[in-house]
Enzyme design. Sequence first.
Site, PDB file in Angstrom:
ATOM      1  N   LYS A  35      18.093  -5.332  14.576  1.00  0.00           N
ATOM      2  CA  LYS A  35      18.082  -6.046  15.859  1.00  0.00           C
ATOM      3  C   LYS A  35      19.418  -6.749  16.113  1.00  0.00           C
ATOM      4  O   LYS A  35      19.467  -7.885  16.557  1.00  0.00           O
ATOM      5  CB  LYS A  35      16.936  -7.048  15.889  1.00  0.00           C
ATOM      6  CG  LYS A  35      15.573  -6.381  15.761  1.00  0.00           C
ATOM      7  CD  LYS A  35      14.447  -7.371  15.861  1.00  0.00           C
ATOM      8  CE  LYS A  35      13.089  -6.769  15.660  1.00  0.00           C
ATOM      9  NZ  LYS A  35      12.810  -5.539  16.326  1.00  0.00           N
ATOM     10  N   CYS A  36      20.487  -6.037  15.851  1.00  0.00           N
ATOM     11  CA  CYS A  36      21.842  -6.579  15.941  1.00  0.00           C
ATOM     12  C   CYS A  36      22.585  -5.858  17.062  1.00  0.00           C
ATOM     13  O   CYS A  36      22.278  -4.703  17.378  1.00  0.00           O
ATOM     14  CB  CYS A  36      22.545  -6.346  14.593  1.00  0.00           C
ATOM     15  SG  CYS A  36      24.277  -6.786  14.503  1.00  0.00           S
ATOM     16  N   GLY A  37      23.555  -6.515  17.642  1.00  0.00           N
ATOM     17  CA  GLY A  37      24.374  -5.865  18.651  1.00  0.00           C
ATOM     18  C   GLY A  37      25.102  -4.638  18.113  1.00  0.00           C
ATOM     19  O   GLY A  37      25.468  -3.740  18.867  1.00  0.00           O
ATOM     20  N   THR A  39      23.706  -2.590  15.864  1.00  0.00           N
ATOM     21  CA  THR A  39      22.706  -1.637  15.374  1.00  0.00           C
ATOM     22  C   THR A  39      22.959  -0.199  15.827  1.00  0.00           C
ATOM     23  O   THR A  39      22.735   0.728  15.040  1.00  0.00           O
ATOM     24  CB  THR A  39      21.279  -2.097  15.771  1.00  0.00           C
ATOM     25  OG1 THR A  39      21.048  -3.377  15.166  1.00  0.00           O
ATOM     26  CG2 THR A  39      20.212  -1.127  15.308  1.00  0.00           C
TER      27      THR A  39
END
Length: 159
Positions: A35-37, A39
């Site tokens: 759930k990371c920018g 990803t």
Amino acid sequence: MIDLTAIPVIAAEGTTTDLSDHAGKVLLIVNTASKCGFTPQYAGLEALHRRYADRGFAVLGFPCNQFGAQEPGDAAEIANFCSLTYDVTFPVFAKVDVNGDVAAPLFRHLKREAPGLLGSESIKWNFTKFLIDRDGKVVDRYAPTTKPEDIAKDIERLL
């Protein structure tokens, strides 16, 4: 010199193992998150893995929840996400800490061998990448903003 492939790691299913299956390979070790920018880099990492696997290269993913709680899932949820969303075939290990007193031994070693900006060993965010040569030496460290495809030339030089 420490044998990187002998450092204990935890497999996705929770068993202690090591990286001996990857001895003699060029490796790209990455702390990942679902759930990371960054990803979407899973797609680029998978492309590198598929492109160079037959030449002795592997990407190894280590999910980490230390940055903005961006990897909240358990091992099954992480595996499901990686498989269904990005068709990941490279090994994804158990969730680890990469900083602090309980940082995984592998990441303590990687950070010592390839410090970041201004000599800092601390990992700043998910998708920090470490390139390892066939002898297990840490060759380079890449920031989360470095796209996987931008590492291809460095990988080719080591293959």
